[in-house]
Design an enzyme around this catalytic site. Sequence first.
Site, PDB file in Angstrom:
ATOM      1  N   GLU A  55      -1.279  50.467  10.174  1.00 38.41           N
ATOM      2  CA  GLU A  55      -1.690  49.442  11.046  1.00 38.41           C
ATOM      3  C   GLU A  55      -3.021  49.146  10.824  1.00 38.41           C
ATOM      4  O   GLU A  55      -3.896  49.970  10.747  1.00 38.41           O
ATOM      5  CB  GLU A  55      -1.265  50.120  12.513  1.00 38.41           C
ATOM      6  CG  GLU A  55       0.125  50.201  12.634  1.00 38.41           C
ATOM      7  CD  GLU A  55       0.665  51.041  13.988  1.00 38.41           C
ATOM      8  OE1 GLU A  55      -0.335  51.503  14.683  1.00 38.41           O
ATOM      9  OE2 GLU A  55       1.753  50.890  14.285  1.00 38.41           O
ATOM     10  N   TYR A 107      -6.081  46.087   1.594  1.00 31.96           N
ATOM     11  CA  TYR A 107      -4.601  46.415   1.729  1.00 31.96           C
ATOM     12  C   TYR A 107      -3.998  45.426   0.951  1.00 31.96           C
ATOM     13  O   TYR A 107      -3.015  45.786   0.231  1.00 31.96           O
ATOM     14  CB  TYR A 107      -4.136  46.671   3.021  1.00 31.96           C
ATOM     15  CG  TYR A 107      -4.950  47.422   3.675  1.00 31.96           C
ATOM     16  CD1 TYR A 107      -5.470  48.717   3.523  1.00 31.96           C
ATOM     17  CD2 TYR A 107      -5.055  47.452   5.373  1.00 31.96           C
ATOM     18  CE1 TYR A 107      -6.204  49.649   4.266  1.00 31.96           C
ATOM     19  CE2 TYR A 107      -5.854  48.252   6.116  1.00 31.96           C
ATOM     20  CZ  TYR A 107      -6.545  49.175   5.773  1.00 31.96           C
ATOM     21  OH  TYR A 107      -7.066  50.419   6.312  1.00 31.96           O
TER      22      TYR A 107
END
Length: 165
Positions: A120, A132
């Site tokens: 998250e 990411y």
Amino acid sequence: MSFTDYITRRTEFDIFPLEETDLGAAAALHRQRFAASWSDGEIHALLTQDTVFGFVARQTNSMFRPAFGGFVLSRAVAGEAEILTIGVDPRFTRSGLGWRLMQAAMREALVKGAEALFLEVDETNEAAIGLYKKLGFVKVGERKAYYQAQPGERTAALVMRLDLH
């Protein structure tokens, strides 16, 4: 090599398993990077669980007090893994430490039998989201008003996934 060459040389880091001796530095960095930070006791409690593992980036080319560059803490259970937290010292952002820490966590998740890795990230953390995405993570969900931002303001957590096989 002269003394001047030595002190102006680029800081070098290696990645090592997270150990109890790293907990104070990890907690201090977590306090610096996150509003809702974890203490060394909380990190220790996680690290003592069989399913939790972590890595640190430690400076390797210093005769003095080596820098603590960052850490990642992860968990692997039932074929899935999760990045619990990751932080890089602001002095070393954009130096590749986040990438290297994530690579170490990804490799260990595979060793532990994970087929997917989740995390998250605050929707406002563009640098982390960029990292990411470069690693191959894709957004699979969103938790509205998950993180406390400014007083009275909340931001969403993006849920991201990477298939490891």
